[in-house]
Design a protein around this motif. Sequence first.
Motif, PDB file in Angstrom:
ATOM      1  N   GLN A  90      -0.945 -41.245  31.737  1.00 45.15           N
ATOM      2  CA  GLN A  90      -1.171 -42.581  31.172  1.00 45.15           C
ATOM      3  C   GLN A  90      -1.194 -42.576  29.641  1.00 45.15           C
ATOM      4  O   GLN A  90      -0.722 -43.522  29.015  1.00 45.15           O
ATOM      5  CB  GLN A  90      -2.499 -43.157  31.701  1.00 45.15           C
ATOM      6  CG  GLN A  90      -2.437 -43.513  33.184  1.00 45.15           C
ATOM      7  CD  GLN A  90      -3.795 -43.867  33.744  1.00 45.15           C
ATOM      8  OE1 GLN A  90      -4.840 -43.454  33.236  1.00 45.15           O
ATOM      9  NE2 GLN A  90      -3.803 -44.643  34.824  1.00 45.15           N
ATOM     10  N   VAL A  91      -1.741 -41.511  29.042  1.00 48.13           N
ATOM     11  CA  VAL A  91      -1.869 -41.511  27.570  1.00 48.13           C
ATOM     12  C   VAL A  91      -0.533 -41.299  26.852  1.00 48.13           C
ATOM     13  O   VAL A  91      -0.464 -41.412  25.630  1.00 48.13           O
ATOM     14  CB  VAL A  91      -2.907 -40.476  27.054  1.00 48.13           C
ATOM     15  CG1 VAL A  91      -4.296 -40.794  27.584  1.00 48.13           C
ATOM     16  CG2 VAL A  91      -2.504 -39.047  27.385  1.00 48.13           C
ATOM     17  N   VAL A  92       0.536 -40.997  27.627  1.00 51.66           N
ATOM     18  CA  VAL A  92       1.864 -40.866  26.999  1.00 51.66           C
ATOM     19  C   VAL A  92       2.862 -41.856  27.625  1.00 51.66           C
ATOM     20  O   VAL A  92       4.071 -41.651  27.568  1.00 51.66           O
ATOM     21  CB  VAL A  92       2.416 -39.414  27.079  1.00 51.66           C
ATOM     22  CG1 VAL A  92       1.598 -38.483  26.192  1.00 51.66           C
ATOM     23  CG2 VAL A  92       2.424 -38.898  28.521  1.00 51.66           C
ATOM     24  N   GLU A  93       2.329 -42.917  28.237  1.00 47.51           N
ATOM     25  CA  GLU A  93       3.221 -43.948  28.781  1.00 47.51           C
ATOM     26  C   GLU A  93       3.909 -44.697  27.641  1.00 47.51           C
ATOM     27  O   GLU A  93       3.463 -44.667  26.485  1.00 47.51           O
ATOM     28  CB  GLU A  93       2.419 -44.928  29.652  1.00 47.51           C
ATOM     29  CG  GLU A  93       2.162 -44.390  31.049  1.00 47.51           C
ATOM     30  CD  GLU A  93       1.247 -45.297  31.864  1.00 47.51           C
ATOM     31  OE1 GLU A  93       0.735 -46.296  31.317  1.00 47.51           O
ATOM     32  OE2 GLU A  93       1.038 -44.989  33.054  1.00 47.51           O
ATOM     33  N   LYS A  94       4.979 -45.383  27.995  1.00 46.20           N
ATOM     34  CA  LYS A  94       5.740 -46.182  27.032  1.00 46.20           C
ATOM     35  C   LYS A  94       4.806 -47.138  26.280  1.00 46.20           C
ATOM     36  O   LYS A  94       3.982 -47.815  26.889  1.00 46.20           O
ATOM     37  CB  LYS A  94       6.789 -46.983  27.806  1.00 46.20           C
ATOM     38  CG  LYS A  94       7.834 -47.658  26.958  1.00 46.20           C
ATOM     39  CD  LYS A  94       8.877 -48.269  27.873  1.00 46.20           C
ATOM     40  CE  LYS A  94       9.880 -49.091  27.110  1.00 46.20           C
ATOM     41  NZ  LYS A  94      10.910 -49.634  27.999  1.00 46.20           N
ATOM     42  N   GLY A  95       4.941 -47.141  24.953  1.00 47.12           N
ATOM     43  CA  GLY A  95       4.146 -48.069  24.148  1.00 47.12           C
ATOM     44  C   GLY A  95       2.786 -47.543  23.721  1.00 47.12           C
ATOM     45  O   GLY A  95       2.051 -48.224  23.014  1.00 47.12           O
ATOM     46  N   THR A  96       2.430 -46.323  24.140  1.00 44.74           N
ATOM     47  CA  THR A  96       1.114 -45.780  23.759  1.00 44.74           C
ATOM     48  C   THR A  96       1.189 -45.054  22.418  1.00 44.74           C
ATOM     49  O   THR A  96       2.242 -44.533  22.036  1.00 44.74           O
ATOM     50  CB  THR A  96       0.595 -44.766  24.805  1.00 44.74           C
ATOM     51  OG1 THR A  96       1.570 -43.715  24.945  1.00 44.74           O
ATOM     52  CG2 THR A  96       0.357 -45.422  26.154  1.00 44.74           C
ATOM     53  N   PRO A  97       0.059 -44.991  21.685  1.00 44.89           N
ATOM     54  CA  PRO A  97       0.022 -44.207  20.442  1.00 44.89           C
ATOM     55  C   PRO A  97       0.368 -42.738  20.690  1.00 44.89           C
ATOM     56  O   PRO A  97       0.975 -42.078  19.843  1.00 44.89           O
ATOM     57  CB  PRO A  97      -1.431 -44.346  19.970  1.00 44.89           C
ATOM     58  CG  PRO A  97      -1.948 -45.565  20.645  1.00 44.89           C
ATOM     59  CD  PRO A  97      -1.221 -45.670  21.951  1.00 44.89           C
ATOM     60  N   GLY A  98      -0.010 -42.235  21.880  1.00 43.22           N
ATOM     61  CA  GLY A  98       0.287 -40.834  22.216  1.00 43.22           C
ATOM     62  C   GLY A  98       1.776 -40.565  22.227  1.00 43.22           C
ATOM     63  O   GLY A  98       2.255 -39.579  21.646  1.00 43.22           O
ATOM     64  N   LEU A  99       2.518 -41.462  22.874  1.00 44.10           N
ATOM     65  CA  LEU A  99       3.976 -41.280  22.940  1.00 44.10           C
ATOM     66  C   LEU A  99       4.608 -41.458  21.564  1.00 44.10           C
ATOM     67  O   LEU A  99       5.535 -40.715  21.192  1.00 44.10           O
ATOM     68  CB  LEU A  99       4.595 -42.261  23.944  1.00 44.10           C
ATOM     69  CG  LEU A  99       6.107 -42.089  24.171  1.00 44.10           C
ATOM     70  CD1 LEU A  99       6.432 -40.683  24.674  1.00 44.10           C
ATOM     71  CD2 LEU A  99       6.641 -43.124  25.145  1.00 44.10           C
ATOM     72  N   ALA A 100       4.093 -42.401  20.782  1.00 40.79           N
ATOM     73  CA  ALA A 100       4.634 -42.625  19.425  1.00 40.79           C
ATOM     74  C   ALA A 100       4.458 -41.368  18.571  1.00 40.79           C
ATOM     75  O   ALA A 100       5.372 -40.965  17.839  1.00 40.79           O
ATOM     76  CB  ALA A 100       3.926 -43.813  18.775  1.00 40.79           C
ATOM     77  N   ALA A 101       3.301 -40.720  18.689  1.00 42.61           N
ATOM     78  CA  ALA A 101       3.042 -39.498  17.912  1.00 42.61           C
ATOM     79  C   ALA A 101       3.977 -38.375  18.340  1.00 42.61           C
ATOM     80  O   ALA A 101       4.482 -37.615  17.503  1.00 42.61           O
ATOM     81  CB  ALA A 101       1.585 -39.074  18.098  1.00 42.61           C
ATOM     82  N   ILE A 102       4.235 -38.273  19.640  1.00 43.21           N
ATOM     83  CA  ILE A 102       5.158 -37.241  20.156  1.00 43.21           C
ATOM     84  C   ILE A 102       6.574 -37.496  19.640  1.00 43.21           C
ATOM     85  O   ILE A 102       7.261 -36.576  19.189  1.00 43.21           O
ATOM     86  CB  ILE A 102       5.127 -37.213  21.706  1.00 43.21           C
ATOM     87  CG1 ILE A 102       3.793 -36.630  22.178  1.00 43.21           C
ATOM     88  CG2 ILE A 102       6.289 -36.401  22.274  1.00 43.21           C
ATOM     89  CD1 ILE A 102       3.527 -36.764  23.659  1.00 43.21           C
ATOM     90  N   ARG A 103       7.001 -38.764  19.670  1.00 40.96           N
ATOM     91  CA  ARG A 103       8.343 -39.115  19.182  1.00 40.96           C
ATOM     92  C   ARG A 103       8.468 -38.802  17.685  1.00 40.96           C
ATOM     93  O   ARG A 103       9.464 -38.241  17.228  1.00 40.96           O
ATOM     94  CB  ARG A 103       8.611 -40.601  19.430  1.00 40.96           C
ATOM     95  CG  ARG A 103      10.035 -41.049  19.031  1.00 40.96           C
ATOM     96  CD  ARG A 103      10.117 -42.550  18.869  1.00 40.96           C
ATOM     97  NE  ARG A 103       9.176 -43.009  17.858  1.00 40.96           N
ATOM     98  CZ  ARG A 103       8.355 -44.051  17.993  1.00 40.96           C
ATOM     99  NH1 ARG A 103       8.335 -44.761  19.105  1.00 40.96           N
ATOM    100  NH2 ARG A 103       7.531 -44.398  17.019  1.00 40.96           N
ATOM    101  N   ASP A 104       7.436 -39.167  16.917  1.00 36.73           N
ATOM    102  CA  ASP A 104       7.469 -38.911  15.461  1.00 36.73           C
ATOM    103  C   ASP A 104       7.546 -37.420  15.161  1.00 36.73           C
ATOM    104  O   ASP A 104       8.186 -37.004  14.209  1.00 36.73           O
ATOM    105  CB  ASP A 104       6.225 -39.511  14.776  1.00 36.73           C
ATOM    106  CG  ASP A 104       6.238 -41.037  14.814  1.00 36.73           C
ATOM    107  OD1 ASP A 104       7.303 -41.610  15.127  1.00 36.73           O
ATOM    108  OD2 ASP A 104       5.174 -41.645  14.558  1.00 36.73           O
ATOM    109  N   HIS A 105       6.888 -36.623  15.992  1.00 36.61           N
ATOM    110  CA  HIS A 105       6.828 -35.177  15.733  1.00 36.61           C
ATOM    111  C   HIS A 105       8.082 -34.461  16.226  1.00 36.61           C
ATOM    112  O   HIS A 105       8.647 -33.622  15.510  1.00 36.61           O
ATOM    113  CB  HIS A 105       5.589 -34.587  16.404  1.00 36.61           C
ATOM    114  CG  HIS A 105       5.395 -33.124  16.129  1.00 36.61           C
ATOM    115  ND1 HIS A 105       4.820 -32.662  14.965  1.00 36.61           N
ATOM    116  CD2 HIS A 105       5.723 -32.018  16.858  1.00 36.61           C
ATOM    117  CE1 HIS A 105       4.790 -31.328  14.991  1.00 36.61           C
ATOM    118  NE2 HIS A 105       5.338 -30.909  16.129  1.00 36.61           N
ATOM    119  N   PHE A 106       8.519 -34.770  17.442  1.00 36.84           N
ATOM    120  CA  PHE A 106       9.630 -34.024  18.054  1.00 36.84           C
ATOM    121  C   PHE A 106      10.983 -34.720  17.923  1.00 36.84           C
ATOM    122  O   PHE A 106      12.016 -34.122  18.192  1.00 36.84           O
ATOM    123  CB  PHE A 106       9.352 -33.774  19.544  1.00 36.84           C
ATOM    124  CG  PHE A 106       8.225 -32.809  19.809  1.00 36.84           C
ATOM    125  CD1 PHE A 106       8.402 -31.439  19.673  1.00 36.84           C
ATOM    126  CD2 PHE A 106       6.978 -33.284  20.192  1.00 36.84           C
ATOM    127  CE1 PHE A 106       7.365 -30.556  19.924  1.00 36.84           C
ATOM    128  CE2 PHE A 106       5.924 -32.404  20.440  1.00 36.84           C
ATOM    129  CZ  PHE A 106       6.117 -31.040  20.297  1.00 36.84           C
TER     130      PHE A 106
END
Length: 202
Positions: free
Chosen positions: A39-55
């Motif tokens: 859930q913490v890396v679902e679409k639209g979450t801050p978690g997923l945004a941070a992963i996208r920005d990093h990787f």
Amino acid sequence: MPLVIGLTGGIASGKSTVANLFAEQFGIDIVDADIVARQVVEKGTPGLAAIRDHFGAAVLNPDATLNRAALRERIFSNENEKMWLNNLLHPLIREKMTQDLRQVHSPYALLVVPLLVENQLQSMADRILVVDVDQATQIQRTMARDEVSEQQVRAILASQASREQRLACADDVIKNDAKNQKLLPQITELHQKYLAISRTNL
């Protein structure tokens, strides 16, 4: 916050079966770390945004959801990247689990965390319930369930806390070794015990 029972156990110990029986038989609410981690890396979450920005966008699917295989590839052989990801996700998962526990309506809650001991999350629970099983059974069950080699299962077991480490943290233990181990009587007994404790905690 209700009484929190931290449910853990090694691979193929039967954690999900035990948790589901508590839910089905007695209506106990479950907070599952594996579900929260998704859930913490679902679409639209801050978690997923941070992963996208990093990787970079390469770890996303065309529909902007997380491409788990691509992410696994990035961190598989890179200890620093793996550490970065854990440092991002662990606090998010912990925070979400705490929020979910606050929403619980049953007299006590089960917090299901496969790596409770490994990630030292014992402090999140009032009591630790370990589903205990011998290693030979774990190997046999995992090979049958996941269609993997014995070598792979042994590698997974080596990366987890040992049976002894887990039992050392346990307040309560459910034995789930035998093929037709009677789980319900053990669960019923613990349910009565947890109800009694939750009443004294009020």
